[in-house]
Write a protein that holds these residues in place. Structure first.
Motif, PDB file in Angstrom:
ATOM      1  N   GLY A 124       0.840  -1.211   0.000  1.00 33.99           N
ATOM      2  CA  GLY A 124       0.000   0.000   0.000  1.00 33.99           C
ATOM      3  C   GLY A 124       0.863   1.244   0.000  1.00 33.99           C
ATOM      4  N   PHE A 125       0.210   2.384  -0.145  1.00 34.59           N
ATOM      5  CA  PHE A 125       0.923   3.664  -0.099  1.00 34.59           C
ATOM      6  C   PHE A 125       1.230   4.038   1.342  1.00 34.59           C
ATOM      7  N   GLY A 126       2.440   4.502   1.591  1.00 33.72           N
ATOM      8  CA  GLY A 126       2.798   4.973   2.916  1.00 33.72           C
ATOM      9  C   GLY A 126       2.057   6.266   3.254  1.00 33.72           C
ATOM     10  N   ARG A 127       2.166   6.639   4.495  1.00 33.81           N
ATOM     11  CA  ARG A 127       1.569   7.906   4.935  1.00 33.81           C
ATOM     12  C   ARG A 127       2.253   8.311   6.232  1.00 33.81           C
ATOM     13  N   SER A 128       1.980   9.525   6.656  1.00 32.21           N
ATOM     14  CA  SER A 128       2.667  10.023   7.854  1.00 32.21           C
ATOM     15  C   SER A 128       1.897   9.704   9.123  1.00 32.21           C
ATOM     16  N   ASP A 129       2.616   9.195  10.074  1.00 27.89           N
ATOM     17  CA  ASP A 129       2.072   9.056  11.428  1.00 27.89           C
ATOM     18  C   ASP A 129       3.180   8.495  12.306  1.00 27.89           C
ATOM     19  N   THR A 130       2.849   8.145  13.538  1.00 31.83           N
ATOM     20  CA  THR A 130       3.864   7.550  14.389  1.00 31.83           C
ATOM     21  C   THR A 130       4.113   6.116  13.934  1.00 31.83           C
ATOM     22  N   ARG A 131       5.257   5.575  14.347  1.00 30.08           N
ATOM     23  CA  ARG A 131       5.560   4.186  13.959  1.00 30.08           C
ATOM     24  C   ARG A 131       4.473   3.236  14.447  1.00 30.08           C
ATOM     25  N   GLU A 132       4.022   3.449  15.704  1.00 30.53           N
ATOM     26  CA  GLU A 132       3.011   2.566  16.279  1.00 30.53           C
ATOM     27  C   GLU A 132       1.762   2.567  15.404  1.00 30.53           C
ATOM     28  N   LYS A 133       1.339   3.778  15.054  1.00 33.93           N
ATOM     29  CA  LYS A 133       0.116   3.918  14.249  1.00 33.93           C
ATOM     30  C   LYS A 133       0.293   3.258  12.885  1.00 33.93           C
ATOM     31  N   LEU A 134       1.440   3.509  12.282  1.00 31.19           N
ATOM     32  CA  LEU A 134       1.656   2.966  10.935  1.00 31.19           C
ATOM     33  C   LEU A 134       1.711   1.444  10.959  1.00 31.19           C
ATOM     34  N   ARG A 135       2.350   0.900  11.975  1.00 27.50           N
ATOM     35  CA  ARG A 135       2.463  -0.568  12.035  1.00 27.50           C
ATOM     36  C   ARG A 135       1.107  -1.197  12.304  1.00 27.50           C
ATOM     37  N   HIS A 136       0.295  -0.444  13.008  1.00 32.12           N
ATOM     38  CA  HIS A 136      -1.079  -0.910  13.178  1.00 32.12           C
ATOM     39  C   HIS A 136      -1.814  -0.802  11.837  1.00 32.12           C
ATOM     40  N   PHE A 137      -1.654   0.342  11.187  1.00 33.04           N
ATOM     41  CA  PHE A 137      -2.353   0.560   9.916  1.00 33.04           C
ATOM     42  C   PHE A 137      -2.002  -0.524   8.895  1.00 33.04           C
ATOM     43  N   PHE A 138      -0.711  -0.826   8.793  1.00 31.74           N
ATOM     44  CA  PHE A 138      -0.288  -1.826   7.795  1.00 31.74           C
ATOM     45  C   PHE A 138      -0.387  -3.258   8.334  1.00 31.74           C
ATOM     46  N   GLU A 139      -0.805  -3.395   9.578  1.00 32.75           N
ATOM     47  CA  GLU A 139      -1.085  -4.717  10.154  1.00 32.75           C
ATOM     48  C   GLU A 139       0.176  -5.575  10.259  1.00 32.75           C
ATOM     49  N   VAL A 140       1.241  -4.915  10.698  1.00 33.23           N
ATOM     50  CA  VAL A 140       2.495  -5.661  10.881  1.00 33.23           C
ATOM     51  C   VAL A 140       3.023  -5.551  12.319  1.00 33.23           C
ATOM     52  N   ASP A 141       2.228  -4.979  13.229  1.00 35.40           N
ATOM     53  CA  ASP A 141       2.778  -4.834  14.576  1.00 35.40           C
ATOM     54  C   ASP A 141       2.558  -6.113  15.393  1.00 35.40           C
ATOM     55  N   ARG A 142       3.012  -6.090  16.639  1.00 36.34           N
ATOM     56  CA  ARG A 142       3.005  -7.282  17.509  1.00 36.34           C
ATOM     57  C   ARG A 142       1.620  -7.913  17.627  1.00 36.34           C
ATOM     58  N   TYR A 143       0.571  -7.033  17.651  1.00 35.41           N
ATOM     59  CA  TYR A 143      -0.786  -7.563  17.835  1.00 35.41           C
ATOM     60  C   TYR A 143      -1.252  -8.311  16.586  1.00 35.41           C
ATOM     61  N   TRP A 144      -0.924  -7.735  15.458  1.00 30.69           N
ATOM     62  CA  TRP A 144      -1.312  -8.385  14.200  1.00 30.69           C
ATOM     63  C   TRP A 144      -0.527  -9.658  13.982  1.00 30.69           C
ATOM     64  N   ILE A 145       0.741  -9.640  14.409  1.00 29.74           N
ATOM     65  CA  ILE A 145       1.545 -10.866  14.296  1.00 29.74           C
ATOM     66  C   ILE A 145       0.953 -11.940  15.207  1.00 29.74           C
ATOM     67  N   THR A 146       0.572 -11.503  16.403  1.00 27.87           N
ATOM     68  CA  THR A 146      -0.035 -12.449  17.348  1.00 27.87           C
ATOM     69  C   THR A 146      -1.321 -13.025  16.769  1.00 27.87           C
ATOM     70  N   LEU A 147      -2.137 -12.130  16.229  1.00 29.52           N
ATOM     71  CA  LEU A 147      -3.392 -12.593  15.633  1.00 29.52           C
ATOM     72  C   LEU A 147      -3.115 -13.588  14.498  1.00 29.52           C
ATOM     73  N   ALA A 148      -2.151 -13.241  13.649  1.00 30.13           N
ATOM     74  CA  ALA A 148      -1.829 -14.128  12.524  1.00 30.13           C
ATOM     75  C   ALA A 148      -1.386 -15.494  13.042  1.00 30.13           C
ATOM     76  N   ALA A 149      -0.609 -15.498  14.124  1.00 27.70           N
ATOM     77  CA  ALA A 149      -0.125 -16.764  14.676  1.00 27.70           C
ATOM     78  C   ALA A 149      -1.292 -17.580  15.222  1.00 27.70           C
ATOM     79  N   LEU A 150      -2.190 -16.915  15.965  1.00 28.98           N
ATOM     80  CA  LEU A 150      -3.318 -17.645  16.555  1.00 28.98           C
ATOM     81  C   LEU A 150      -4.234 -18.184  15.463  1.00 28.98           C
ATOM     82  N   ASN A 151      -4.470 -17.372  14.449  1.00 31.02           N
ATOM     83  CA  ASN A 151      -5.319 -17.800  13.338  1.00 31.02           C
ATOM     84  C   ASN A 151      -4.735 -19.005  12.629  1.00 31.02           C
ATOM     85  N   ALA A 152      -3.424 -18.977  12.463  1.00 33.99           N
ATOM     86  CA  ALA A 152      -2.764 -20.095  11.776  1.00 33.99           C
ATOM     87  C   ALA A 152      -2.860 -21.365  12.621  1.00 33.99           C
TER      88      ALA A 152
END
Ligand SMILES: Cc1ncc(C[n+]2csc(CCOP(=O)(O)OP(=O)(O)O)c2C)c(N)n1
Ligand SMILES: [Mg+2]
Lengths: 79, 901
Positions: free
Chosen positions: B842-870
């Motif tokens: 996707g296209f990048g955009r400005s925000d804090t790292r935390e927000k962006l990693r949440h937006f792009f779904e690559v932060d710890r929570y999304w990784i955790t979710l991906a692991a649990l789903n798998a």
């Protein structure tokens, strides 16, 4: 029409290419008196034909002094 | 006094009609004329310059016209006499012409569709020939001239090499047939012909920009006393159509500013490109003249051949010059596609002009040649160019595209792509160039060669020997220098200790400092920056090693007296290119190939803003790979979410996809300082100690975090280099997952491991993957080895080897698009385990790292979710657990896909 390739193989005989001086003379009518624009305008005001003058500056350039001298001599000869 | 004709007035004084005071004008002009005549044109020129300067000083804004008349810069009567035997050279060139055509025709005889070009070299043959015979010193040992050949004129270079015994007839027949070995590449490609071609040029525009930086790099080598480059030249051949590429002209201002008098451009102005005329309605030579002169170049126009000289001799009134100037390129092209009668009628169209050629036959008129087809005019131009001091030179040579091809190709719009010639055209070509080929043999397109005891062969050989050997020859290696052992990077291997946070950019800069202090390599390092040093914390280098400037530093820098001031000096080491990624890349290539072109191993390190590196200058990166560059490219502030505030155009989430396309580019996205150290050290080993033709792309980050010491274990360093190593094993447990990551996002994977353990009772093994690209390459090779050796003990890909003994689904997350980590999917063990890839599509955009990693779904929570789903998909836990995680971490199931917003 097939002809032999014509990239020249012998050094060209160098013809005489008209120099800027020749071109200037040719295009502009040539052989103008050698004088600066200021001297020209001065001579024009006095009605002096620069073609009649001999310059005393470098390369026989006609100077203000030459024009003045010429006027003086003409006036003197009229007296 | 003779009256001036009104016609000649308009020739010299076009604005006379609007003249407010013709009398005054005349006085000035008469005065000037008298000076030209009585004192000389130099004095007249001086006076004009004085007038213009006076005008400028008094505030008259006089625009400057940088063009001269449409005639040769060197007048016939000031042309030096060319040495050499031009009868012999013409015979040699005629053979070269024929062989260059024959090899293309032979390659396309059947319906092979192999292609090739005839018309371009046909127009350039004499331009090359004069260089080969009289100017270009061999660079086979890194001491001669560097010649950038126009890419699609390669057949002419092959033809000559063949006649000198450097290529066999079989090789000639393998033009564009390379796969079975012993072939000749379509264009100059050092990758494909590493002993022959030095510079890849065929991507239009890359030759010129590389040549400019190559010439300047010669001066750098000289100033830094790494190589005496005095007297060496860079020659660059380009097409007139090619000059429309922004890269072709984009750096000519730099060449002028830097006074690159070791640089000579030869632009083949055949007035045509592929589709049609370059400037049908104008004059490409005039346009280029003013562009180059305005950029501070010495411009030499070679418009007309010797046969015109006698007409110039007659042209005292300037009628011919005027006609030459007003005639359009499109019409000039048409002239040469017709005949002498047409030329007479359309070009010599006034009584004055007609009179000039009144006693000439149409054939005489047809013989009137262009400058680029006259070796004497070209010799004069080349000679003037090589002696010119203080400026680069451009030679604008007017030629005919498809010269010699006759009615079937000469100056035709279709000529560029012509790869076939009928027998009649060939026959007239043979007649025209007086070639010893019997009618019966024409169809078989025999190659022509001079016997070794013939005067022609001896002449060719003698010419090349006097110029130091063959031009088409490339040096492949230099004596290796000692490279520091890994232990030298101890500071990075130890990590920073608890609580000390820093970035991989800093780690890299520290490695660079170490190398700059290295006894053997220190001097060979070439740091290249594009006005981003402060961004990467490299400004300390300004003072310590200085920015190279041929002129030194003539001004007082604003920060003089401060510790780290902006120091420019003649022996500086940094190449500061300003905001100029293409130029910096060209610079990097010059340094990265110095082992071959100068016989001196250099080690360039170009640090760019990662988004403006690969993406911005990919074609140059590709050319760098082709010419076997060695060095480091550093993509700073990389990662779509790691560079957080800069937004869409800055946040790079795909440079690794691009770098992966270059076969000899080794790329890494390291997370920790010790990874950087291991990668850099091994790069030195491969590129310097082992003389391997590879280069490195490392992305480094501006996020500060703690760096642990390098994990213990014999294989860690080797595994880092392979692209994946075990960072930390989770505990034994019923539920396990494998977490993979690179760059800053690996830290999120580490955090996810904690969440999985603490919130969900899932143990995770952590794998740091500094190079998904290297892993994939290893996988591809393993797979094909196994395919080719069925039944043999199968090779195992590194990814497979790492993961096979483990348990649980595999989750990868990076700061790059999914494609990056997805590359290794085929090598995940085929035991029914899931492989889930998270990435920043996707296209990048400005925000804090935390927000962006949440937006792009690559932060710890999304990784955790991906692991649990798998785990749930594998039936190891209920899906309700994953749903619970969504609730627990406040993730929105209706959040739009980041690629859509
Ligand atoms: C970047 C790029 N675009 C397109 C081409 C395809 N191409 C090869 S030669 C050519 C025309 C070249 O014209 P010119 O530069 O005038 O050279 P000439 O053949 O006329 O000497 C084109 C379009 C290319 N090689 N590189
Ligand atoms: Mg062209």
């Amino acid at each position: 029409m097939t002809m032999r390739d014509n990239e020249p193989t012998t050094a060209p005989a160098t013809p005489h290419i008209p120099s800027p001086a020749e071109m200037a003379a040719e295009v502009m009518g040539g052989h103008k008196p050698h004088a600066s624009p200021a001297v020209r305008s001065f001579a024009r005001e006095l009605g002096v034909d620069l073609a009649l003058l001999q310059g005393s500056g470098p390369h026989a350039r006609i100077t203000f002094a030459d024009v003045k001298r010429y006027v003086r001599s003409v006036v003197a000869s009229r007296r | 006094m003779s009256a001036t004709s009104p016609q000649s007035d308009t020739a010299l004084i076009p604005a006379i009609a609007t003249d407010a005071d013709p009398e005054e004008t005349r006085e000035w002009l008469d005065a000037l004329e008298a000076v030209i005549e009585k004192v000389g044109p130099e004095r007249a020129h001086y006076l004009i310059e004085q007038l213009i300067q006076m005008g400028h000083r008094t505030g008259i804004n006089i625009p400057y016209s940088a063009t001269t008349e449409y005639i040769n810069t060197i007048p016939a009567d000031q042309q030096p006499k060319a040495p050499g035997n031009y009868e012999i050279e013409h015979r040699i060139r005629s053979y070269v012409r024929w062989n260059a055509i024959a090899m293309v025709l032979r390659a396309n005889k059947d319906d092979s569709g192999l292609g090739g070009h005839i018309a371009s070299f046909a127009s350039a043959a004499t331009l090359f020939d004069v260089g080969f015979n009289h100017f270009w010193r061999s660079n086979a040992e890194g001491n001669g001239d560097m010649v950038y050949i126009q890419g699609h004129s390669a057949p002419g270079v092959y033809a000559r090499a063949f006649m000198l015994g450097g290529l066999t007839e079989q090789q000639m027949d393998n033009f564009r047939r390379e796969v079975d070995g012993n072939g000749l590449s379509s264009y100059p490609h050092p990758w494909l012909m590493p002993d022959f071609w030095q510079f890849p040029t065929v991507s239009m525009g890359l030759g010129p920009i590389q040549a400019i930086y190559q010439a300047r790099f010669m001066k750098y080598m000289q100033d830094r006393e790494l190589k005496n480059t005095e007297g060496r030249k860079v020659w660059c051949f380009c097409g007139d159509g090619e000059m429309d590429e922004p890269e072709s002209m984009g750096a000519i201002g730099m060449a002028g500013r830097e006074k690159l008098d070791n640089l000579i451009f030869v632009i083949n102005c055949n007035l045509q490109r592929l589709d049609g005329p370059v400037r049908g309605n104008g004059k490409i030579i005039q346009e280029l003249e003013s562009d180059f002169r305005g950029s501070g170049w010495n411009v030499i126009k070679v418009v007309w051949g010797s046969y015109w000289d006698q007409l110039f001799a007659k042209d005292k009134q300037g009628h011919l010059r005027q006609r030459m100037m007003e005639y359009l390129d499109g019409d000039y092209q048409t002239l040469r596609a017709r005949d002498g009668a047409y030329l007479r009628e359309h070009f010599f169209n006034t009584p004055e002009l007609q009179a000039m050629v009144a006693d000439w036959s149409d054939e005489d008129i047809w013989r009137l040649n262009r400058g680029g087809h006259d070796p004497h005019k070209l010799f004069a131009a080349y000679s003037a160019a090589t002696h010119h001091k203080g400026q680069p030179t451009v030679i604008l040579a007017k030629t005919i595209k498809g010269y010699g091809m006759g009615g079937s190709g000469e100056a035709q719009n279709i000529t560029h792509q012509q790869k076939k010639m009928d027998t009649a055209s060939l026959k007239s070509f043979i007649e025209r160039f007086d070639l010893p080929i019997a009618d019966a043999d024409i169809e078989s397109l025999p190659y022509l060669k001079f016997a070794e005891d013939s005067p022609e062969f001896k002449y060719m050989m003698e010419r090349r020997q006097s110029l130091g050997g063959f031009v088409a020859k490339r040096k492949r290696r230099v004596d290796p220098l000692p490279v520091p052992a890994l232990a030298a990077f101890d500071a990075l291997l130890k990590g920073g200790g608890a609580g000390r946070e820093f970035s991989t950019t800093m780690a890299f800069v520290r490695a660079l400092m170490l190398l700059l202090r290295d006894e053997a390599l220190g001097k060979r390092m070439v740091p290249i920056v594009v006005d981003e040093s402060r961004t990467f914390g490299m400004e300390g280098l300004f003072r310590t090693i200085g920015i190279w400037n041929q002129e030194g530093q003539k001004y007082t820098p604003v920060d003089a007296g401060e510790y780290s001031f902006y120091k420019e000096s003649k022996n500086g080491q940094i190449l500061q290119e300003g905001i100029n990624e293409a130029g910096a890349m060209a610079d990097w290539i010059a340094a990265a190939t110095a082992y071959s072109t100068h016989g001196v191993q250099m080690l360039p390190v170009y640090v760019f803003y990662s988004m403006f590196g690969m993406q911005r200058t990919m074609d140059l990166v590709w050319a760098a790979g082709d010419q076997r560059s060695r060095g480091f490219l550093i993509g700073g502030t990389s990662g779509r979410t790691t560079l957080n505030g800069e937004g869409l155009q800055h946040e790079d989430g795909h440079s690794h996809v691009l770098s992966a396309t270059v076969p000899n580019c080794i790329s890494y996205d390291p997370t920790f300082a010790y990874e950087v150290a291991v990668i850099v050290q091994d790069g030195l080993r491969r590129m310097v100690a082992e003389q391997q033709d590879v280069f490195y792309y490392l992305t480094v980050l501006n996020e500060n975090y703690e760096h642990p010491p390098m994990p213990e274990g014999n294989d860690v360093a080797a595994d880092i280099l392979k692209g994946m190593y075990s960072f930390r094993k989770g505990s034994e447990g019923k539920l396990k997952v494998q977490l993979l990551g690179s760059g800053a996002i690996f830290c999120e994977a580490m955090a996810a491991a904690e969440l999985l353990k603490n919130d969900w009772g899932v143990e995770a093994d952590l794998w740091s993957c500094p190079s998904f690209t290297e892993l994939a390459r290893d996988g591809h090779e393993t797979e094909r080895q196994n395919r080719l050796h069925p039944g043999a003990t199968p090779h195992v890909a590194h990814v497979t080897k790492c993961l096979a003994p483990t348990q649980g689904p595999v989750i990868a997350a990076t700061d790059y698009v999914r494609l990056f980590a997805d590359q290794i999917r085929p090598y995940i063990p085929h035991d029914g385990r899931r492989y889930v890839v998270l990435g920043t599509d996707g296209f990048g955009r400005s925000d804090t790292r935390e927000k962006l990693r949440h937006f792009f779904e690559v932060d710890r929570y999304w990784i955790t979710l991906a692991a649990l789903n798998a785990l749930a998909d594998g039936g190891e836990i209920p899906h309700s657990t994953a749903a619970a995680a969504i609730t627990k971490y406040g993730l929105d199931p209706n959040k739009p896909n980041p690629t859509t917003v």
